[in-house]
Design a protein around this motif. Sequence first.
Motif, PDB file in Angstrom:
ATOM      1  N   ARG A 186      -2.530   0.101  -3.732  1.00  0.00           N
ATOM      2  CA  ARG A 186      -3.360  -0.569  -2.738  1.00  0.00           C
ATOM      3  C   ARG A 186      -3.359  -2.062  -3.035  1.00  0.00           C
ATOM      4  O   ARG A 186      -3.759  -2.493  -4.122  1.00  0.00           O
ATOM      5  N   ARG A 187      -2.903  -2.828  -2.038  1.00  0.00           N
ATOM      6  CA  ARG A 187      -2.830  -4.288  -2.148  1.00  0.00           C
ATOM      7  C   ARG A 187      -2.137  -4.716  -3.437  1.00  0.00           C
ATOM      8  O   ARG A 187      -2.563  -5.636  -4.118  1.00  0.00           O
ATOM      9  N   ASP A 208       0.870  -1.183   0.000  1.00  0.00           N
ATOM     10  CA  ASP A 208       0.000   0.000   0.000  1.00  0.00           C
ATOM     11  C   ASP A 208       0.897   1.219   0.000  1.00  0.00           C
ATOM     12  O   ASP A 208       1.952   1.229   0.652  1.00  0.00           O
TER      13      ASP A 208
END
Length: 647
Positions: free
Chosen positions: A533-534, A483
Amino acid sequence: MANRRAWRWGLGLGLPLLALGLFVALFRWDWLIPLAEARASAALGRPVSIEHLHLDLGRTTTVTLEGLRIGNPPEFEAEPPFAEVPRVSLDLDAMALLRDRSLVIPTVRLDQPAVEMRSREDEKTNYAFNLGGDAASRPAVQGPQIGALLLRDGKVHTMLAGLRADFTVSLSTEEPPGEPPRLLANAEGRYADQPITAQLRGGAILNLRDPNQPWPIELTLANGPTRVALRGTLQDPLALRGADLRLDIEGPDMARLAPLTGVPIPPTPPFRVTGRLDYAEGAFRFEEVEGRLGRSDLNGRFAIIPGEDRPVLHADLHSRSVDLADLGGFIGAAPGRTDTPGVTPEQRRAVARAEASPRLLPTTPISIPRLRFADIHLRYRAAEIKGRAMPFDRMETVLDIEDGVIRLHPIRFGIGRGTLGGEFILEPREDGALHAKGEIELRRVDISRLMQAAGAGGAGTLGGVGRIETTGRSFSELLGRGDGALTVVTVGGNLSALLVDLSGLQFGNALLSALGIPARTEIECLIGDFALRRGTLSTRALLLDTESYVVTGGGELSLGREVLDLWLRTDSKRITIGSLPTPIGITGSFKSPQIRPAVGELAARAGAAAGLGVVFPPLALLPTIQLGVGENNQCEALTEKSRQRGR
């Protein structure tokens, strides 16, 4: 009466003399063995036994022990005894003993001594002696003065479970005419599950304790494919000081040095280093180091402090020229190249597999738990970086590993007059994964240097900031679970052709052709803002503003799967007949990207994004425009225009 008294006196004197004569005639030195055994056992904290004891009295008295045996501690009772010596003889200067009670032993001879050294997985050993309490509490005793120690057919058999070692050392002495006896030793067996052989030629054994007598040493050792040579003298051998030693080490992989040094090292290409070895202030020092690591040179100095909990390694290293492929093992990649000099067939196959793999990012788990075995403090500088399509010019880093926690503060790459740098903390978890957190900064990076590495030209500078926080076992997994965010911005310049060659595809040519941008055009503003993100890097804003065109973009990059799903759209600043903006798609993998007109859902996303005003960057980018690159009036003007559109 007188005769009776004389007879009594004669009997009184004769009986003791007769008893003394009988005692002398019948006396055996073996009668003193129980006393000698008891004294030796108490001193060593081990059972000691002697089969026979002989003394040849005279001005120089010779004491001979036969069948000397030193036992094991209770945990090793079932093992062979610690030491057995069929015959030990020593010459004792009896006059010196009578004169001032000093022990002067001109010669000690050991015939066929055999020693068995053992250590178990639980770290218990049979060679740690209990010498009767704390040394500081024992009274100081002046040791004997020994002239020469002679060995014949000695053997030391060593089995160390923790080091997967089982080898035998043969010991003897040679006696050159007119010179003190020299120590000879040969070792053969296995160490760290690799074959080991060694040959040692040293000085007189007893000169080891004489700081005024330099002790010569010549050692050659082979542990598997690793070769070690040590030559020179030690001024104070027992204290390991006053060294004038040259150490040469070479092998196919520095990781194989871990059993010899106790310090874990990531895999490397073939290496050879030479330098001066010393010991001072509780540290082994390896200085004036010069060597090669693959195609890179390596120079500097090391210091290893043994430590009670774990060793501590200090290293200050530098390279005049380095190929970053040689350092790939530090991030889990196969180090070196297929044509690196000296690579083994196994290493060549590993590099070939990595190059043939559809994956670009290393997937090999980083062996972090092993780093708990040592604390490492490293400073490294590279004056020049070489390699195919490599935009980096120089490198420097400061790395600290304490209790397995890795800190890079900073790691910095020079790109032209600018830098790409960052600071990172990597902390191992109980399950073997790493938790990583870092900040990235681009400061005045030369676009010309980036384009030159890609086979193109350009001008201007690039700046930006980024951050990441993630957990994973490999470099690929770390990026694939991360992230964070990344923002970049330029200050002016131009691009020419963007000839980026990826896996043999003229990607840059195809990109320019699809976008309809001329071969050379002035850049007025380039802004990219991405969210991570991820493991998915999503485009929040992507804009390239040139003299005649505005290129916008969007989409995602999956860092874990290494998949591209991007679109780009070119809009002309001037209305021309037949000018119809058509978005293009960039898909495929990081190693094999594909460019084609955007169709279906990708085209719909591009059109919708353009309709929503993504042509202009969001107001949140304004603080980043001045980061490290100075002001960019055109980018600020576009941002202001975006502000006005949003009212």
